[in-house]
Write an enzyme that holds these catalytic residues in place. Structure first.
Site, mmCIF file in Angstrom:
data_model
loop_
_atom_site.group_PDB
_atom_site.id
_atom_site.type_symbol
_atom_site.label_atom_id
_atom_site.label_comp_id
_atom_site.label_asym_id
_atom_site.label_seq_id
_atom_site.Cartn_x
_atom_site.Cartn_y
_atom_site.Cartn_z
ATOM 1 N N GLY A 11 -10.146 3.492 37.559
ATOM 2 C CA GLY A 11 -10.446 4.258 38.774
ATOM 3 C C GLY A 11 -11.603 3.676 39.573
ATOM 4 O O GLY A 11 -12.137 2.608 39.248
ATOM 5 N N GLN A 12 -11.997 4.408 40.600
ATOM 6 C CA GLN A 12 -13.020 3.906 41.532
ATOM 7 C C GLN A 12 -14.343 3.613 40.815
ATOM 8 O O GLN A 12 -14.941 2.563 41.007
ATOM 9 C CB GLN A 12 -13.253 4.916 42.671
ATOM 10 N N ILE A 54 -5.169 10.962 28.406
ATOM 11 C CA ILE A 54 -6.364 11.700 27.999
ATOM 12 C C ILE A 54 -6.018 13.099 27.475
ATOM 13 O O ILE A 54 -6.819 13.743 26.789
ATOM 14 C CB ILE A 54 -7.387 11.760 29.168
ATOM 15 N N TYR A 142 -10.833 21.801 41.967
ATOM 16 C CA TYR A 142 -11.716 20.701 41.560
ATOM 17 C C TYR A 142 -13.091 21.264 41.190
ATOM 18 O O TYR A 142 -13.645 20.955 40.136
ATOM 19 C CB TYR A 142 -11.827 19.718 42.721
ATOM 20 N N LYS A 146 -15.214 21.429 37.704
ATOM 21 C CA LYS A 146 -16.528 20.784 37.577
ATOM 22 C C LYS A 146 -17.584 21.768 37.038
ATOM 23 O O LYS A 146 -18.379 21.412 36.176
ATOM 24 C CB LYS A 146 -16.964 20.180 38.915
HETATM 25 N N1 SER Z 1 -15.652 12.324 46.020
HETATM 26 C C1 SER Z 1 -15.175 13.543 45.427
HETATM 27 C C2 SER Z 1 -14.087 14.134 46.225
HETATM 28 O O1 SER Z 1 -14.137 14.000 47.430
HETATM 29 C C3 SER Z 1 -16.287 14.543 45.316
HETATM 30 O O2 SER Z 1 -16.852 14.500 44.076
HETATM 31 O O3 SER Z 1 -13.229 14.745 45.684
#
Ligand code: SER
Length: 313
Positions: A11-12, A54, A142, A146
């Site tokens: 990933g990034q 995972i 998301y 988190k």
């Molecule tokens: N870069 C992420 C997103 O935009 C934020 O943690 O989902």
């Protein structure tokens, strides 16, 4: 001598963290782990790679035991817009994956790095100079994963004594591997568009301020917090972190200094605009600075110059 695995290695963040860790700890001691059967050649050629899902705890446990792993950088996760498109899948990957990592870490006494995000905040959070300890009621899946992740990591630390550390990353800007499905991705996409077309249509509207960071700072932060004196970490999971805060028109103005005639227009995507509007404008990262000496090296001007130079090279 550390034995390390990095999940989400293709990933990034992973594609840049893996080489940095290999440089520091020796290539053979850093196993890149991704879900792709055929990863990018540089991950394969320059050190070990393992493909696994995972969500499969037994496969992860077998790898950690076989390779005598003592540290896990757990980066595998879905970003905000992708998570919003398929919330249950996001819960499964982000929370299921994290729980598997924590359980395997518990059974094998591994240290864990887990990134949180500006997404861990929500519309009721104070948006400017957002404090380290404040309201966290995100309204995105998301963000829910988190905040839950931060709490779960704190729980595994206090209940089982595991050495888990985390950072609330802002939008990360890089030129090696593109992010996928994030709300801050415009600040990455804008660079190749500026170089090839001299124009960019932004999916967030003018005036949308968000925290951002250039990838070399993010990589250094992840490695620094893992090497920090544990007794000084008052907020293990997770520290606010930032390097700059800007709105799209400010980034565009900075790019125009290098590419005269560059223009930005706006076509807001309602989903990503709503996500961005629910996140802070700027974080207060003074706790990270005080506790483990965090200091960013790249501001808007330095980051823009480096991004354009790297992409035109
Ligand atoms: N870069 C992420 C997103 O935009 C934020 O943690 O989902």
């Amino acid at each position: 001598m550390h034995r390390i695995i990095v999940t989400g290695a293709t990933g990034q963040i992973g594609s840049e963290l893996v080489p940095a860790l290999r440089e520091r700890y020796g290539a053979a001691n850093v196993i890149a782990v991704g879900h792709k059967k055929t990863p990018p050649p540089e991950l394969l050629e320059l050190g070990p790679y393992a493909a696994l899902d995972i969500r499969e705890q037994s496969a992860l446990a077998a790898l950690v035991e076989l390779e005598r792993i003592d540290t896990i950088y757990h980066l595998a996760a879905l970003l905000s817009a992708t998570a919003e498109a398929n919330p249950l899948h996001a819960w499964e990957i982000n929370m299921g994956g994290l729980l598997n990592v924590l359980e395997v870490a518990r059974l094998n006494n591994c240290a864990v790095f887990h990134p949180s995000s500006i997404g861990a905040f929500g519309p009721s959070t104070p948006p400017d100079h957002t404090p380290q300890v404040t309201i966290q009621r995100p309204n995105t899946m998301y963000g829910v994963t988190k905040v839950s992740g931060e709490l779960l990591c704190d729980y595994y630390h206090s209940r089982f004594g595991l050495d888990i550390r985390g950072l609330r990353f802002p939008g990360l800007i890089s030129h090696k591997t593109p992010p996928g499905g994030g709300t801050t991705d415009y600040a990455v996409e804008i660079f190749p568009a500026a170089l090839t077309e001299k124009k960019y249509t932004c999916f967030l509207k003018k005036g949308t301020y968000l925290d951002m960071m250039y990838m070399p700072d993010a990589i250094r932060a992840a490695m620094e917090i893992m090497e920090a004196e544990p007794g000084r970490l008052r907020h293990r999971n997770a520290y606010n972190l930032t390097a700059m805060s800007f709105a799209p028109e400010e980034l565009a103005a900075e790019i125009s200094l290098h590419i005269p005639g560059f223009t930005i227009s706006y076509q807001p995507d309602p989903v990503r605009q709503a996500i961005a509007d629910s996140w802070p404008n700027s974080l207060d990262d003074s706790a990270a600075r005080a506790d483990w000496g965090w200091q960013p090296r790249f501001g808007l001007a330095e980051m823009t110059a480096e991004m354009l130079a790297a992409l035109s090279g």
